[in-house]
Motif scaffolding. Structure first.
Motif, PDB file in Angstrom:
ATOM      1  N   ALA A 176      38.404  40.543  34.584  1.00  0.00           N
ATOM      2  CA  ALA A 176      39.110  40.757  35.848  1.00  0.00           C
ATOM      3  C   ALA A 176      40.269  39.780  35.993  1.00  0.00           C
ATOM      4  O   ALA A 176      41.345  40.125  36.508  1.00  0.00           O
ATOM      5  CB  ALA A 176      38.147  40.616  37.023  1.00  0.00           C
ATOM      6  N   GLY A 177      40.067  38.537  35.537  1.00  0.00           N
ATOM      7  CA  GLY A 177      41.148  37.556  35.571  1.00  0.00           C
ATOM      8  C   GLY A 177      42.321  37.977  34.711  1.00  0.00           C
ATOM      9  O   GLY A 177      43.490  37.800  35.089  1.00  0.00           O
ATOM     10  N   ALA A 178      42.025  38.552  33.538  1.00  0.00           N
ATOM     11  CA  ALA A 178      43.096  39.040  32.667  1.00  0.00           C
ATOM     12  C   ALA A 178      43.813  40.227  33.302  1.00  0.00           C
ATOM     13  O   ALA A 178      45.042  40.360  33.210  1.00  0.00           O
ATOM     14  CB  ALA A 178      42.525  39.430  31.311  1.00  0.00           C
ATOM     15  N   ILE A 212      36.411  37.032  43.150  1.00  0.00           N
ATOM     16  CA  ILE A 212      36.186  38.239  42.360  1.00  0.00           C
ATOM     17  C   ILE A 212      34.711  38.609  42.377  1.00  0.00           C
ATOM     18  O   ILE A 212      34.349  39.781  42.531  1.00  0.00           O
ATOM     19  CB  ILE A 212      36.679  38.042  40.913  1.00  0.00           C
ATOM     20  CG1 ILE A 212      38.201  37.924  40.891  1.00  0.00           C
ATOM     21  CG2 ILE A 212      36.235  39.209  40.025  1.00  0.00           C
ATOM     22  CD1 ILE A 212      38.757  37.544  39.530  1.00  0.00           C
ATOM     23  N   SER A 213      33.848  37.617  42.228  1.00  0.00           N
ATOM     24  CA  SER A 213      32.406  37.877  42.255  1.00  0.00           C
ATOM     25  C   SER A 213      31.990  38.476  43.594  1.00  0.00           C
ATOM     26  O   SER A 213      31.236  39.469  43.638  1.00  0.00           O
ATOM     27  CB  SER A 213      31.644  36.574  41.994  1.00  0.00           C
ATOM     28  OG  SER A 213      30.256  36.779  42.043  1.00  0.00           O
ATOM     29  N   ASP A 214      32.468  37.886  44.686  1.00  0.00           N
ATOM     30  CA  ASP A 214      32.128  38.406  46.016  1.00  0.00           C
ATOM     31  C   ASP A 214      32.679  39.812  46.203  1.00  0.00           C
ATOM     32  O   ASP A 214      32.014  40.683  46.792  1.00  0.00           O
ATOM     33  CB  ASP A 214      32.694  37.480  47.095  1.00  0.00           C
ATOM     34  CG  ASP A 214      32.032  36.110  47.088  1.00  0.00           C
ATOM     35  OD1 ASP A 214      30.948  35.984  46.500  1.00  0.00           O
ATOM     36  OD2 ASP A 214      32.618  35.167  47.660  1.00  0.00           O
ATOM     37  N   TRP A 215      33.887  40.050  45.709  1.00  0.00           N
ATOM     38  CA  TRP A 215      34.514  41.374  45.835  1.00  0.00           C
ATOM     39  C   TRP A 215      33.745  42.426  45.041  1.00  0.00           C
ATOM     40  O   TRP A 215      33.532  43.541  45.521  1.00  0.00           O
ATOM     41  CB  TRP A 215      35.964  41.279  45.351  1.00  0.00           C
ATOM     42  CG  TRP A 215      36.690  42.588  45.285  1.00  0.00           C
ATOM     43  CD1 TRP A 215      37.058  43.397  46.328  1.00  0.00           C
ATOM     44  CD2 TRP A 215      37.142  43.252  44.094  1.00  0.00           C
ATOM     45  NE1 TRP A 215      37.716  44.511  45.855  1.00  0.00           N
ATOM     46  CE2 TRP A 215      37.780  44.450  44.502  1.00  0.00           C
ATOM     47  CE3 TRP A 215      37.082  42.946  42.741  1.00  0.00           C
ATOM     48  CZ2 TRP A 215      38.347  45.333  43.578  1.00  0.00           C
ATOM     49  CZ3 TRP A 215      37.651  43.826  41.825  1.00  0.00           C
ATOM     50  CH2 TRP A 215      38.264  45.001  42.252  1.00  0.00           C
ATOM     51  N   ARG A 216      33.292  42.055  43.840  1.00  0.00           N
ATOM     52  CA  ARG A 216      32.492  42.994  43.038  1.00  0.00           C
ATOM     53  C   ARG A 216      31.214  43.378  43.777  1.00  0.00           C
ATOM     54  O   ARG A 216      30.771  44.522  43.711  1.00  0.00           O
ATOM     55  CB  ARG A 216      32.142  42.383  41.679  1.00  0.00           C
ATOM     56  CG  ARG A 216      33.323  42.234  40.742  1.00  0.00           C
ATOM     57  CD  ARG A 216      32.926  41.587  39.435  1.00  0.00           C
ATOM     58  NE  ARG A 216      32.186  42.511  38.585  1.00  0.00           N
ATOM     59  CZ  ARG A 216      30.959  42.312  38.147  1.00  0.00           C
ATOM     60  NH1 ARG A 216      30.291  41.230  38.522  1.00  0.00           N
ATOM     61  NH2 ARG A 216      30.379  43.187  37.357  1.00  0.00           N
TER      62      ARG A 216
END
Length: 380
Positions: A176-178, A212-216
């Protein structure tokens, strides 16, 4: 192969990246555990007289009088004391091992983040030990948020399935970072270039690993993070396939949408001959989120072998941790000019390009280097 110094991270940046990822993996472990077990620390007894009242000693532990309270025994159950950390007895070693286990970190992560406390024999550098004790106690407080009992991490160490799931989460966050790096770069070069996607593109307010983790978690299992992008000029980017990132276009008619591009790529992804007759590939890349500093060369070597069959396209490596020793050669002169690694035409630092904590601004030369190549590969 470009191995410019601008791809390197400082020691502080490396620690920041490793800690950010460690919080994701440990948080995931916490969420998967529910069984409480015995507090082994209390079984060890209290064999070192500890001063929990003097302000200078508490400061060396990274603690305040409020955190310690009026119960020294309870404080000894919750926190590592600087006196224990500086002691070499078997009891002190057992206490340090206990608190390190309570962090939820793997042994490799413990060694990276707390080298003084992991060492069999404490150094004479009391300042360095104090800094690690303070960081460890702060970490333990973070772990206990929500009334979580750190001793429960022993359950995790017996649960291989949870471990595998955690590694998958780490890889997904890195991918996701990429995606964020490429999407931001494309939009910087041409705000209207992306016309379609498969999977959800992280919104502008979702950038850090934790976000990102929370969004997932919020979007749930019915939706996925970006798998493919289609650009206005017909080029496509596909992520999380046999190779982590691919930029290509159709050799016959243009793709109608990102779904078609993804399906066509998946159909030929394992057949290099069919790919070369169907797609024109502009770049093929590997995204590596390994944070074990002692194993980075092996991870990069593996990545190079995975891309060695792509002989007519740029091959890039996007690495989570790159220090100057790897790029320039350290005591052992192991640097990125080995036979395997020369197969990469470009090397990028995932942390810098992801940029959630200002890496792009701290390393503008590297960000511009990434932008220039995205511009070429995506035809922008």
């Amino acid at each position: 192969m470009p191995t410019e110094n601008h791809a390197a991270q400082s020691p502080d940046e490396i620690l920041a990246f490793i800690e950010a990822f460690a919080r994701i993996t440990v948080g995931n472990i916490k969420n998967s555990l529910s069984t409480s077990i015995k507090n082994t620390h209390s079984d060890l007894g209290n064999q070192i007289p500890l001063n929990w009242t003097e302000s200078s000693i508490l400061k060396a532990c990274g603690l305040s009088a409020k955190q310690v309270g009026n119960d020294p025994e309870q404080a000894a159950e919750r926190y590592l004391h600087i006196q224990t950390a500086c002691t070499t007895s078997k009891y002190a070693t057992a206490i340090k091992k206990h608190f390190l286990k309570c962090t939820g970190l793997s042994k490799k992560q413990q060694k990276t983040l707390f080298p003084q406390l992991v060492a069999a024999k404490p150094s004479q550098d009391t300042k360095a030990i104090s800094q690690e004790v303070a960081r460890l106690n702060e970490w333990l407080d973070w772990v206990r948020v929500g009334d979580f009992q750190p001793e429960n991490f022993d359950v995790y160490r017996q649960n291989i399935k949870t471990h595998g799931q955690t590694q998958n989460v780490s890889g997904a966050i890195g991918t996701a970072g990429a995606v964020i790096a490429f999407v931001d770069a494309i939009r910087h070069l041409n705000p209207n270039a992306i016309v379609d996607s498969v999977g959800e593109i992280p919104p502008p307010n979702v950038r850090s690993p934790q976000e990102i983790s929370d969004w997932r978690t919020r979007i749930g299992t019915t939706k996925s993070i970006t798998k493919a992008l289609l650009l206005k000029n017909g080029r496509s980017l596909v992520f999380a396939t046999s190779k982590d990132a691919n930029i290509f276009q159709s050799l016959d008619r243009p793709f109608t949408d990102a779904t078609e591009a993804l399906k066509k790529f998946n159909k030929v992804k394992n057949n290099q001959s069919a790919r070369s007759q169907t797609l024109h590939e502009f770049a093929v890349g590997e995204i590596k989120t390994a944070t074990d500093l002692s194993n980075l060369h092996e991870r990069m070597g593996l990545a190079s072998r995975e891309t060695q069959t792509e002989l007519r396209t740029d091959r890039f490596l996007m690495m989570a941790v790159l220090n100057r020793e790897i790029l320039e050669g350290g005591i052992q002169q192991r640097k990125m000019n080995s036979r395997d690694l020369t197969r990469f035409s470009h090397t990028f630092n995932l942390h810098h390009c992801w940029g959630w904590d200002g890496g792009r601004e701290r390393h503008p030369t590297h960000w511009n280097f990434f932008l220039d190549n995205v511009k070429t590969w995506c035809g922008l």
